[in-house]
Design an enzyme around this catalytic site. Sequence first.
Site, short mmCIF file in Angstrom:
data_model
loop_
_atom_site.label_atom_id
_atom_site.label_comp_id
_atom_site.label_asym_id
_atom_site.label_seq_id
_atom_site.Cartn_x
_atom_site.Cartn_y
_atom_site.Cartn_z
N ASN A 1 22.44 46.27 24.32
CA ASN A 1 22.68 47.63 23.84
C ASN A 1 24.02 47.81 23.14
O ASN A 1 24.26 48.83 22.48
CB ASN A 1 22.57 48.63 25.00
CG ASN A 1 21.16 48.88 25.46
OD1 ASN A 1 20.92 49.29 26.60
ND2 ASN A 1 20.18 48.62 24.60
N ASP B 1 12.88 53.79 29.27
CA ASP B 1 12.84 53.70 27.81
C ASP B 1 12.31 54.98 27.19
O ASP B 1 11.47 55.67 27.79
CB ASP B 1 11.96 52.52 27.40
CG ASP B 1 12.15 52.13 25.95
OD1 ASP B 1 13.21 52.45 25.37
OD2 ASP B 1 11.24 51.51 25.38
N ARG C 1 7.69 50.47 33.12
CA ARG C 1 8.39 50.71 31.85
C ARG C 1 7.76 51.92 31.18
O ARG C 1 6.55 51.99 30.99
CB ARG C 1 8.30 49.51 30.90
CG ARG C 1 9.05 49.81 29.59
CD ARG C 1 9.15 48.65 28.66
NE ARG C 1 9.98 49.03 27.51
CZ ARG C 1 10.84 48.23 26.90
NH1 ARG C 1 11.00 46.99 27.32
NH2 ARG C 1 11.55 48.65 25.88
#
Length: 243
Positions: free
Chosen positions: A69, A21, A189
């Site tokens: 997405n 990300d 992440r």
Amino acid sequence: MVNPQPTVKDDGPRHVAIIMDGNGRWATQRGRPRLFGHQAGARRVREIVEACPDLGVDYLTVFAFSTENWKRTQSEVSGLMNLFRRYITREAKALKANDVCVRFIGDRVRLDQKLVAMMDELEALTAHCRTVNLTIAINYGGRDEVARATKRLARDVAEGRLNPDDVDEETLPKYLDTCVLPDPDLVIRTSGEARISNFLLWQSAYSEYEFIDTLWPDFTADEFRSVVGGFGTRERRFGAVVA
């Protein structure tokens, strides 16, 4: 004086999954279009893959494009699909040379057939490789994966290949996209966001999580080593009480 690199213990993570990300924010901070960040992020993948063998990481799974997405702008989605095609073309020989076995997970039905054909070819090209198992999640969502797996399971029950009384928590994983992979030991992440975003919902039930402030294009192999090296200090109980 050079700072010593963290030592990875024998009980380090065998399977690391990464939610990559922060590409868009990285580009915006530099006054560039979001796709510029995605291009930088794609280059970062190679560095992380190459770091895996020395760290004892046999399996690396990266979240490249989620089922959600598609809600992004058409230009960004088209740019990402072109980027995936270029990545496969550019990296195929290097992945094979480095003994990296590539798999793709996710629902391929909505993907461009040319891209799907390239994915199939890369999987076939690297099928014999063993040093690192790289899994790329494209058009992937954890809930979607479980739903698709449940449909396949239900079909086997309806057609008499599976006894419903035999279905337990060991059955469904055999129908998941990741059926040939071990569950992730560690999920990372980047970008400072502290959520799992529908990624490997079933598989990460007992995974350790690490939320990193670094934006993905800036997540270096040294930082990866540091995170992986810290894994050995964690006490994994899997629901039990350690005396």
